[in-house]
Write a protein that holds these residues in place. Structure first.
Motif, PDB file in Angstrom:
ATOM      1  N   PHE A  20      38.854 -13.899  -9.768  1.00 11.21           N
ATOM      2  CA  PHE A  20      39.081 -12.486  -9.438  1.00 11.21           C
ATOM      3  C   PHE A  20      38.358 -11.567 -10.419  1.00 11.21           C
ATOM      4  CE2 PHE A  20      41.635  -8.672 -10.365  1.00 11.21           C
ATOM      5  CZ  PHE A  20      41.478  -8.008  -9.166  1.00 11.21           C
ATOM      6  N   LEU A  21      38.497 -11.840 -11.730  1.00 12.62           N
ATOM      7  CA  LEU A  21      37.845 -10.999 -12.726  1.00 12.62           C
ATOM      8  C   LEU A  21      36.322 -11.077 -12.600  1.00 12.62           C
ATOM      9  CD1 LEU A  21      40.067 -11.670 -15.885  1.00 12.62           C
ATOM     10  CD2 LEU A  21      40.066  -9.652 -14.407  1.00 12.62           C
ATOM     11  N   GLY A  22      35.794 -12.275 -12.324  1.00 16.31           N
ATOM     12  CA  GLY A  22      34.351 -12.417 -12.144  1.00 16.31           C
ATOM     13  C   GLY A  22      33.848 -11.635 -10.943  1.00 16.31           C
ATOM     14  N   ALA A  23      34.560 -11.733  -9.829  1.00 17.41           N
ATOM     15  CA  ALA A  23      34.171 -10.990  -8.633  1.00 17.41           C
ATOM     16  C   ALA A  23      34.260  -9.494  -8.864  1.00 17.41           C
ATOM     17  CB  ALA A  23      35.057 -11.407  -7.458  1.00 17.41           C
ATOM     18  N   TRP A  24      35.301  -9.073  -9.564  1.00 13.94           N
ATOM     19  CA  TRP A  24      35.466  -7.655  -9.889  1.00 13.94           C
ATOM     20  C   TRP A  24      34.307  -7.161 -10.761  1.00 13.94           C
ATOM     21  CZ3 TRP A  24      40.201  -5.646 -13.193  1.00 13.94           C
ATOM     22  CH2 TRP A  24      40.123  -4.249 -13.302  1.00 13.94           C
ATOM     23  N   HIS A  25      33.953  -7.970 -11.769  1.00 12.42           N
ATOM     24  CA  HIS A  25      32.856  -7.588 -12.661  1.00 12.42           C
ATOM     25  C   HIS A  25      31.534  -7.474 -11.903  1.00 12.42           C
ATOM     26  CE1 HIS A  25      30.367  -7.355 -16.242  1.00 12.42           C
ATOM     27  NE2 HIS A  25      29.674  -8.398 -15.821  1.00 12.42           N
ATOM     28  N   LEU A  26      31.260  -8.451 -11.049  1.00 13.78           N
ATOM     29  CA  LEU A  26      30.000  -8.421 -10.296  1.00 13.78           C
ATOM     30  C   LEU A  26      29.961  -7.256  -9.316  1.00 13.78           C
ATOM     31  CD1 LEU A  26      29.535 -12.243  -9.567  1.00 13.78           C
ATOM     32  CD2 LEU A  26      28.287 -10.840 -11.230  1.00 13.78           C
ATOM     33  N   ALA A  27      31.114  -6.947  -8.724  1.00 15.40           N
ATOM     34  CA  ALA A  27      31.157  -5.875  -7.732  1.00 15.40           C
ATOM     35  C   ALA A  27      30.961  -4.499  -8.350  1.00 15.40           C
ATOM     36  CB  ALA A  27      32.481  -5.920  -6.976  1.00 15.40           C
ATOM     37  N   THR A  28      31.238  -4.356  -9.646  1.00 20.85           N
ATOM     38  CA  THR A  28      31.146  -3.038 -10.288  1.00 20.85           C
ATOM     39  C   THR A  28      29.947  -2.924 -11.225  1.00 20.85           C
ATOM     40  OG1 THR A  28      32.667  -3.842 -12.027  1.00 20.85           O
ATOM     41  CG2 THR A  28      33.625  -2.628 -10.183  1.00 20.85           C
ATOM     42  N   ARG A  29      29.019  -3.877 -11.158  1.00 25.89           N
ATOM     43  CA  ARG A  29      27.810  -3.776 -11.978  1.00 25.89           C
ATOM     44  C   ARG A  29      26.914  -2.640 -11.483  1.00 25.89           C
ATOM     45  NH1 ARG A  29      24.804  -9.359 -12.452  1.00 25.89           N
ATOM     46  NH2 ARG A  29      23.473  -8.041 -13.767  1.00 25.89           N
ATOM     47  N   SER A  30      26.062  -2.175 -12.367  1.00 26.47           N
ATOM     48  CA  SER A  30      25.177  -1.044 -12.036  1.00 26.47           C
ATOM     49  C   SER A  30      24.016  -1.524 -11.173  1.00 26.47           C
ATOM     50  CB  SER A  30      24.644  -0.402 -13.323  1.00 26.47           C
ATOM     51  OG  SER A  30      25.694   0.034 -14.140  1.00 26.47           O
ATOM     52  N   THR A  31      24.278  -1.625  -9.900  1.00 22.20           N
ATOM     53  CA  THR A  31      23.245  -2.108  -8.977  1.00 22.20           C
ATOM     54  C   THR A  31      22.863  -1.068  -7.937  1.00 22.20           C
ATOM     55  OG1 THR A  31      24.958  -3.066  -7.572  1.00 22.20           O
ATOM     56  CG2 THR A  31      23.966  -4.509  -9.232  1.00 22.20           C
ATOM     57  N   GLY A  32      23.452   0.108  -8.017  1.00 21.37           N
ATOM     58  CA  GLY A  32      23.158   1.138  -7.031  1.00 21.37           C
ATOM     59  C   GLY A  32      21.834   1.829  -7.313  1.00 21.37           C
ATOM     60  N   THR A  33      21.360   2.565  -6.336  1.00 23.95           N
ATOM     61  CA  THR A  33      20.105   3.304  -6.493  1.00 23.95           C
ATOM     62  C   THR A  33      20.354   4.594  -7.261  1.00 23.95           C
ATOM     63  OG1 THR A  33      20.466   4.404  -4.368  1.00 23.95           O
ATOM     64  CG2 THR A  33      19.178   2.373  -4.358  1.00 23.95           C
ATOM     65  N   THR A  34      19.389   4.981  -8.061  1.00 24.08           N
ATOM     66  CA  THR A  34      19.493   6.220  -8.826  1.00 24.08           C
ATOM     67  C   THR A  34      18.847   7.359  -8.056  1.00 24.08           C
ATOM     68  OG1 THR A  34      17.429   5.766  -9.976  1.00 24.08           O
ATOM     69  CG2 THR A  34      19.456   4.978 -11.014  1.00 24.08           C
ATOM     70  N   GLY A  58      34.905  -1.534 -14.260  1.00 28.00           N
ATOM     71  CA  GLY A  58      34.973  -2.985 -14.297  1.00 28.00           C
ATOM     72  C   GLY A  58      36.093  -3.475 -15.189  1.00 28.00           C
ATOM     73  N   PRO A  59      36.332  -4.772 -15.231  1.00 31.94           N
ATOM     74  CA  PRO A  59      37.419  -5.317 -16.062  1.00 31.94           C
ATOM     75  C   PRO A  59      37.221  -5.062 -17.546  1.00 31.94           C
ATOM     76  CG  PRO A  59      36.048  -7.067 -15.122  1.00 31.94           C
ATOM     77  CD  PRO A  59      35.643  -5.815 -14.453  1.00 31.94           C
ATOM     78  N   LEU A  60      35.965  -5.034 -18.017  1.00 32.83           N
ATOM     79  CA  LEU A  60      35.712  -4.765 -19.428  1.00 32.83           C
ATOM     80  C   LEU A  60      36.081  -3.321 -19.779  1.00 32.83           C
ATOM     81  CD1 LEU A  60      32.313  -6.614 -19.968  1.00 32.83           C
ATOM     82  CD2 LEU A  60      34.617  -7.414 -20.512  1.00 32.83           C
ATOM     83  N   ASP A  61      35.751  -2.388 -18.901  1.00 36.61           N
ATOM     84  CA  ASP A  61      36.122  -0.981 -19.120  1.00 36.61           C
ATOM     85  C   ASP A  61      37.637  -0.820 -19.167  1.00 36.61           C
ATOM     86  OD1 ASP A  61      33.420  -0.244 -19.018  1.00 36.61           O
ATOM     87  OD2 ASP A  61      33.489  -0.174 -16.828  1.00 36.61           O
ATOM     88  N   VAL A  62      38.321  -1.488 -18.241  1.00 38.46           N
ATOM     89  CA  VAL A  62      39.782  -1.415 -18.201  1.00 38.46           C
ATOM     90  C   VAL A  62      40.376  -2.044 -19.460  1.00 38.46           C
ATOM     91  CG1 VAL A  62      41.837  -2.184 -16.955  1.00 38.46           C
ATOM     92  CG2 VAL A  62      39.853  -1.354 -15.685  1.00 38.46           C
ATOM     93  N   GLY A  63      39.808  -3.175 -19.895  1.00 41.31           N
ATOM     94  CA  GLY A  63      40.314  -3.833 -21.093  1.00 41.31           C
ATOM     95  C   GLY A  63      40.172  -2.971 -22.328  1.00 41.31           C
TER      96      GLY A  63
END
Length: 279
Positions: A20-34, A58-63
């Motif tokens: 779950f944490l891995g999927a959450w981290h990948l889903a919130t990575r900076s991959t969008g267009t600028t 992401g989980p790191l930000d929440v932590g």
């Protein structure tokens, strides 16, 4: 066998959490267009538009944010800026007060209903009408009559807690084996003593089940009630942080609500196991 099962269950839980944490981290990575925009507009839009950063933390930000809260759980910088420890303390205080009032009313009344077929038939229509009413539906009436938001929240907790305990107590008392009651009557045990020495121990597991259900409902309802009345409490914290667009704090509050709810449930589950005995 039991220890092996617990170990395997713990391993599966850890694996699921890691996935779950891995999927959450990948889903919130900076991959969008600028986007290209003026500096003033970029400040208004934030990192979501200028750097393609996900709006969801992401989980790191929440932590990191959670660690900041844990370092200062009881700070008080004014009405709208209190530590999570203070917010949880207000919520737990309201829940415990409303819950204990419900215990003091529901268990004696449940005993009366369970021991008296007459009272069971007489009170059943009132219970069936009042039980399905949403606790929050009582909030406007409570605010109008009590004229105090904190006491109104306690009243709502009482209303939502009383029904599971009342019904489970009545059912547990009515389900006590007739042989045990007949033996007590043969020994000329009085009604009051029979209720405490025979009926209460036999019905205790069912009563504790109702109390366990009630504490879960009470903790669920207090969040919604505090969102409505405002002021203090973990529910108000969630709503206030949403108004501030602090999704990180909202996620932290959701996590703490779940952890506290689990702790309350496990406490009553432990007590329930203590009073459960094989027949």
């Amino acid at each position: 066998m039991t220890a092996s099962l617990r170990l395997r269950a713990a391993v599966v839980s850890i694996v699921l959490l890691a996935v779950f944490l891995g999927a959450w981290h990948l889903a919130t990575r900076s991959t969008g267009t600028t986007a290209t925009m003026s500096p003033e507009y970029a400040k208004l839009m934030g990192l979501t538009a200028t750097q393609g950063k996900s709006a969801m933390p992401g989980p790191l930000d929440v932590g990191v944010k959670l660690w900041e809260h844990l370092k200062r759980p009881f700070y008080d910088n004014g009405p709208n800026d209190k530590g999570l420890g203070i917010q949880l303390a207000f919520s737990l205080g309201r829940v415990m007060l409303g819950y204990l009032i419900a215990v003091a009313i529901a268990i004696p009344l449940g005993f009366l209903i369970g021991m008296s077929p007459l009272m069971s038939k007489a009170l059943d229509p009132f219970i069936q009408i009042l039980k399905p009413i949403s606790p929050l539906a009582w909030m406007p009436l409570a605010l109008y009559t009590i004229k105090d938001s904190s006491l109104s929240a306690i009243f709502v907790i009482f209303i939502c807690s009383v029904w599971p305990m009342l019904i489970n107590t009545a059912f547990g008392v009515a389900s006590v084996r007739k042989e045990w009651i007949n033996v007590a009557r043969t020994l000329e045990v009085g009604n009051f003593r029979r209720a405490f020495t025979v009926i209460l121990p036999a019905a205790a597991p069912t009563i504790l089940t109702g109390m366990r259900i009630s504490i879960g409902i009470a903790w669920l309802v207090i969040v919604a009630a505090e969102m409505l009345v405002g002021g203090t409490g973990i529910g108000y914290f969630v709503w206030n942080e949403w108004n501030n667009l602090s999704i990180t704090n909202v996620i932290i509050a959701i996590l703490l609500i779940g952890l506290v709810g689990m702790a309350l449930d496990q406490i009553l589950a432990r007590v329930s196991r203590l009073v459960t005995f094989p027949e």
